[in-house]
Design an enzyme around this catalytic site. Structure first.
Site, PDB file in Angstrom:
ATOM      1  N   LYS A  29       1.201  -1.097   0.332  1.00  0.00           N
ATOM      2  CA  LYS A  29       0.151   0.147   0.430  1.00  0.00           C
ATOM      3  C   LYS A  29       0.552   1.469  -0.035  1.00  0.00           C
ATOM      4  O   LYS A  29       1.855   1.523  -0.080  1.00  0.00           O
ATOM      5  CB  LYS A  29      -1.068   0.385   1.263  1.00  0.00           C
ATOM      6  CG  LYS A  29      -0.525  -0.086   2.161  1.00  0.00           C
ATOM      7  CD  LYS A  29      -1.569   0.168   3.919  1.00  0.00           C
ATOM      8  CE  LYS A  29      -2.351  -0.540   3.269  1.00  0.00           C
ATOM      9  NZ  LYS A  29      -3.071  -0.905   5.137  1.00  0.00           N
ATOM     10  N   LYS A  87      -6.962  -5.586  -2.813  1.00  0.00           N
ATOM     11  CA  LYS A  87      -8.073  -5.058  -1.798  1.00  0.00           C
ATOM     12  C   LYS A  87      -9.047  -3.437  -2.174  1.00  0.00           C
ATOM     13  O   LYS A  87      -7.935  -2.893  -2.866  1.00  0.00           O
ATOM     14  CB  LYS A  87      -7.150  -4.891  -0.658  1.00  0.00           C
ATOM     15  CG  LYS A  87      -6.820  -5.540   0.214  1.00  0.00           C
ATOM     16  CD  LYS A  87      -5.709  -5.765   1.067  1.00  0.00           C
ATOM     17  CE  LYS A  87      -6.088  -4.572   2.026  1.00  0.00           C
ATOM     18  NZ  LYS A  87      -4.702  -4.565   2.986  1.00  0.00           N
TER      19      LYS A  87
END
Length: 251
Positions: A29, A87
């Site tokens: 991320k 995700k």
């Protein structure tokens, strides 16, 4: 319970690789772009190359808007870059139907390319602060879209924690709803070692951490430390053993 660790750079991923035996999923991320901020495709590729081949890589595609086409393309980029778990933070979806529409587009884009990839619909424990979908609506939206997992994180990283916004009994309800729909249940949001007993008891499948394994407990300024990853895993394993022993005795 699987341990997901979130490095924010290739250098941190190398540190994760040093602790690979203690973690289950390496999550890519970019924290400076949001709670589930998306990193660059080349960073996903480099992290995929930096960690052991048998260790799955997860990638966030952002705190996304209600734009199914845009999000589907981002998700395809993540899976093409080597991620196994994709995700999606449903930040801009204000109704369950909007979340379903976005996630259906993501599921199609990802599964058409790599059927075995796992799609994770991510909501926010502090949804009331950002105006997105109620956390308890997320498992149904994930199931109806064909996703594989439902996850809760926190949208605003201001020191508040998962249980500050969704108390343990509500998290247990979230996990139960996910399991009833055949989904994995993932929980994150400034999770600490002290939370592990509760997360184990309620049946969490995946726990996501960053700050807890960073130097000084600082998810932004600190760097992931292999010895902290090992310590976190040891505590996870201890709670798993104690819970299993308690279940056996109760039986």
């Amino acid at each position: 319970m699987l341990l997901l660790i979130s490095p924010d750079s290739v250098e941190e991923a190398v540190d994760c690789a040093k602790a690979a035996e203690y973690l289950d999923i390496v999550d890519v991320k970019k924290p400076d772009e949001g709670s589930l901020g998306a990193n660059f495709p080349w960073v996903i590729r480099e992290i995929r190359e930096a960690v052991p081949a048998g260790k799955p890589v997860s990638a966030t595609v952002g705190d996304v808007p209600y734009k199914p086409g845009t999000v589907a393309q981002a998700a395809l980029g993540a899976v093409v870059s080597g991620a196994t778990y994709i995700k999606v933070g449903l930040y801009g979806c204000t109704t369950p139907d909007q979340g379903i529409e976005v996630m259906r587009a993501v599921v199609r884009a990802v599964k058409d390319y790599r059927p075995e990839a796992l799609v994770v619909a991510s909501g926010y424990a502090d949804a009331h602060r950002v105006g997105c979908v109620n956390p308890l609506a997320l498992p149904d939206s994930a199931a109806r879209s064909g996703a594989d997992a439902a996850m809760l994180d926190t949208a605003i990283k201001d020191g508040s924690r998962l249980f500050d916004h969704v108390p343990p009994d509500v998290c247990a309800e979230f996990v139960g709803l996910a399991h009833a729909s055949g989904l994995l249940a993932a929980l994150a949001g400034s999770v600490k070692q002290a939370d592990l007993a509760t997360l184990t008891r309620i049946g969490t499948d995946i726990v996501g951490v960053r700050g807890a394994v960073c130097e000084g407990g600082d998810r932004n300024a600190g760097r992931i430390q292999p010895h902290l990853v090992a310590a976190f895993r040891a505590e996870m394993d201890r709670h798993a053993r104690e819970f299993a022993a308690g279940v056996t005795l109760a039986g």
